[in-house]
Design an enzyme around this catalytic site. Sequence first.
Site, PDB file in Angstrom:
ATOM      1  N   GLU A  94       4.376 -15.471  37.515  1.00  0.00           N
ATOM      2  CA  GLU A  94       5.401 -16.197  38.159  1.00  0.00           C
ATOM      3  C   GLU A  94       6.892 -16.256  37.227  1.00  0.00           C
ATOM      4  O   GLU A  94       7.660 -16.022  37.809  1.00  0.00           O
ATOM      5  CB  GLU A  94       5.292 -17.862  38.462  1.00  0.00           C
ATOM      6  CG  GLU A  94       4.671 -18.148  39.874  1.00  0.00           C
ATOM      7  CD  GLU A  94       4.498 -19.651  39.838  1.00  0.00           C
ATOM      8  OE1 GLU A  94       5.523 -20.157  40.122  1.00  0.00           O
ATOM      9  OE2 GLU A  94       3.531 -20.395  39.992  1.00  0.00           O
ATOM     10  N   ASP A  95       6.523 -16.748  35.958  1.00  0.00           N
ATOM     11  CA  ASP A  95       7.908 -17.019  35.179  1.00  0.00           C
ATOM     12  C   ASP A  95       8.001 -15.951  34.078  1.00  0.00           C
ATOM     13  O   ASP A  95       9.087 -16.054  33.360  1.00  0.00           O
ATOM     14  CB  ASP A  95       7.616 -18.328  34.463  1.00  0.00           C
ATOM     15  CG  ASP A  95       7.341 -19.434  35.352  1.00  0.00           C
ATOM     16  OD1 ASP A  95       7.776 -19.364  36.677  1.00  0.00           O
ATOM     17  OD2 ASP A  95       6.765 -20.582  34.819  1.00  0.00           O
TER      18      ASP A  95
END
Length: 707
Positions: free
Chosen positions: A78-79
């Site tokens: 995700e990050d």
Amino acid sequence: MPEEPAYQVFLDSLDYLSPVDVERIKAAYAFAARAHASQTRMSGEPYVTHPLAVASAVVGWRMDAEAVCAALLHDVLEDTGATKSELAERFGKEVAELVDGLSKLDKMEFASYQEAQAENFRKMLMAMARDLRVVLIKLADRQHNLRTMSAMRADKRARIARETLEIYAPIALRLGLNKLYRELQDICFRLLYPHRAEVLAKALKAAHGNRRELLTRILDGIKGKLESAGLRAEVFGREKSLYSIFRKMKDKQLSFSQVLDIYGFRVVVDNVPTCYLALGALHALYKPVPGKFKDYVAIPKANGYQSLHTTLIGPYGTPVEVQIRTREMHNVAQEGVAAHWLYKDSEESGADLQVKTHKWLESLLEMQGSDSAEFFENVKIDLFPDEVYVFTPKGRIMAMPAGATVVDFAYAVHTDVGHHCSAARVNHELAPLRTELRNGDLVEIITSLQATPNPAWLTYVKTGRARSKIRHFLRTMRNEESARLGERLLRQELLSLGVVPISIPADAWDQLVKSGGQKSIEEVYAEIGLGKRLPSVVARRLLARENLVTETPSGMTLAIHGTEGMAIQLARCCQPIPGDPIVGSIRKGTGLVIHAHDCPTIRRSRSAEPQKWIDVEWEPEEGKLFDVRIKVEVKKTRGVLGQVAAAIAEAGSNIEYVSMDTDPERMFMLLHFTIQVSHRTHLAAVMRGMRHIPDVSRIARERGSET
């Protein structure tokens, strides 16, 4: 390699894993630390402290190395710039799948936060069904996020807390993670209502001090009684969580002082027979409250929970809640499915619980046909904490949510049983389909091949499974019926333009489908049938490139049978029956609505929007009955209602509904009937039969009272 104290504590806790597994976990931590190197949390801490805390919780459940690696890496997709294939190459396909199941759908565009939340939830459940470790890591992730939320904006804190109470806490309970469930609830309560939580915590502390002597006396009494009975047991007090006290006060409109069962006692014994011996001993010590005994040992809850529950009348009339269980039951009650990894001595029950949980998850995935928001709503309905236990005719026990009906039970048995259920026997007696089930009911479903789901069922079913299956059936039926109606409407429009549909080239039909963005001609027909597209517009678009239109329209009318189902509806305002002159209105999203020609409610609409009205005529099928309303003015004499009802029956009609208007000062009263007739001639025969009754003064057909 980092030397932070938290990391060292984490490494020390990996003593149950092999050295090879520990090296893999160290590599996963190093990868996560590099990937998140430039990121910090809102509190200012390095971001890697979060995955480390989540992994520590997973290690607390003594889960395998793949789960620990996935917990450390759960945010890298995700990050950071990491990819699933990169994770699969470095840490194995299993870890990559777990991390992917935990990742949100950030890269997709959603119309609203609710839609994104629903779709993320659907993805998580699909991953859970494949691998139960996904949800345990997700719950540990949510737990740490809630514990460290002080630096976040108040509105975001409240949103996440509400989402946790709605979804994640019920999932924890459904998986039997009781300790985690209580913690999630209490943290969310403090985040949503900080002042109330503080006041309640102080009141609980004060009450504990005031009642210490009483609690000690009860505890000593229980221990002494069990010892004198020769039973070896561990006895300890337990306190209700702040949130459960708050819910009880709110739901039952009680003050804090009125909540008497804040404290309870837990008795942990060696084996199942001792549970029942301990129960007998305690019932001899204090009188039990009738109706407050529950045996979850013989019939476990759906999440695997087992205990004997009883409420006793203690000293000074104080109610005392007691739970009696074995050590293995206690482990499962606290940790649920995680007990499978945590306690090797309870491996058998943990494995059995995992099988049950997988079955539950698979049942949720059967609802996939609906859109994300509907799926989300259905699953939330399914996360009921309260349950009733009912029996099939063969003695199989089925757990249903509190308030579940016979229809819910039918769909729990099998989708086809639900679709075709027509009646039921509850405890050997015929019962309506909307009957709510109670603990211990024996339920038998009576099916009929002619029976189909009724839209009214949606008003009283409780389970997400039943709701989803009914909606799917009705949606499919409606689309099929709408497509058949749309095809007839388009055919009629083409014939009125002097074109035979079979003479239109195939590429013209293909162009029509493509231009509207549909996948097939069936979808075009369905949109016409549902009133989303006008047949006249579609016909002219279809013929735009073809020189097929003649100058003289044929002026054809559409024949209706009255048995078309949901695609053609008879208006409630005028209730037309065969023999009445009729006209049809194409209403968006509804389909074709049939009105009587002289219906007073449509006069303005017919003149304002003539293009939405089409000529229709009756072609009724044999044996079909139609509802019609009549009013009968009668003299107030004894037995007059019976005479009128008998006349209706003699004329071969059914009475669906009856009501009366009466005035004490008048000699006459008005009876309102809804009766079923085959056609207008049949209605005339019914009315003739009633006119022969001396006390009947006037009969008329009712129209326009319902819009």
